[in-house]
Design a protein around this motif. Sequence first.
Motif, PDB file in Angstrom:
ATOM      1  N   VAL A   1       0.838  -1.191   0.000  1.00 56.63           N
ATOM      2  CA  VAL A   1       0.000   0.000   0.000  1.00 56.63           C
ATOM      3  C   VAL A   1       0.875   1.243   0.000  1.00 56.63           C
ATOM      4  N   HIS A   2       0.301   2.343  -0.427  1.00 54.78           N
ATOM      5  CA  HIS A   2       1.018   3.611  -0.408  1.00 54.78           C
ATOM      6  C   HIS A   2       0.886   4.274   0.950  1.00 54.78           C
ATOM      7  N   THR A   3       1.783   5.164   1.232  1.00 56.81           N
ATOM      8  CA  THR A   3       1.693   5.914   2.478  1.00 56.81           C
ATOM      9  C   THR A   3       0.334   6.622   2.565  1.00 56.81           C
ATOM     10  N   GLY A   4      -0.209   6.624   3.762  1.00 57.01           N
ATOM     11  CA  GLY A   4      -1.526   7.197   3.974  1.00 57.01           C
ATOM     12  C   GLY A   4      -2.673   6.239   3.776  1.00 57.01           C
ATOM     13  N   GLY A   5      -2.411   5.088   3.227  1.00 59.68           N
ATOM     14  CA  GLY A   5      -3.444   4.093   3.001  1.00 59.68           C
ATOM     15  C   GLY A   5      -3.818   3.322   4.250  1.00 59.68           C
TER      16      GLY A   5
END
Length: 121
Positions: A12-16
């Motif tokens: 996942v990407h950061t903030g996800g």
Amino acid sequence: QVQVKESGGGLVHTGGSLRLACVVSGGTFSTYSMAWFRQWIGGEREFVAGISGDGRTSRYADSVKDRFTISRDNPKRTAYLQINNLKLEDTAVYYCNRVIPPAQEIAIEAWGQGTQVTVSE
């Protein structure tokens, strides 16, 4: 014999967000305190969050307190870890285990394979 099986990890990407699940077989799940741990590559396994058998009491490592939520569904014999606002430093293999109350930081059973969480920018 109590066994655990973790799932729900991913890239996942950061903030996800992710929700990890831990299904427990054997024993009387509703009486067990459960906890999630994580381990970075080359690092030691560390406590992340724990929950009492009835789900009424939980505690968290200071580093995750505002972003992680532990919960459980006793009829489904499953413990969950909701992770929000993922950060790069959350990249690790996540494990669950039955733990000794009330501190919930000492694992009792054999470790499962864990579930990999990888966070990218």
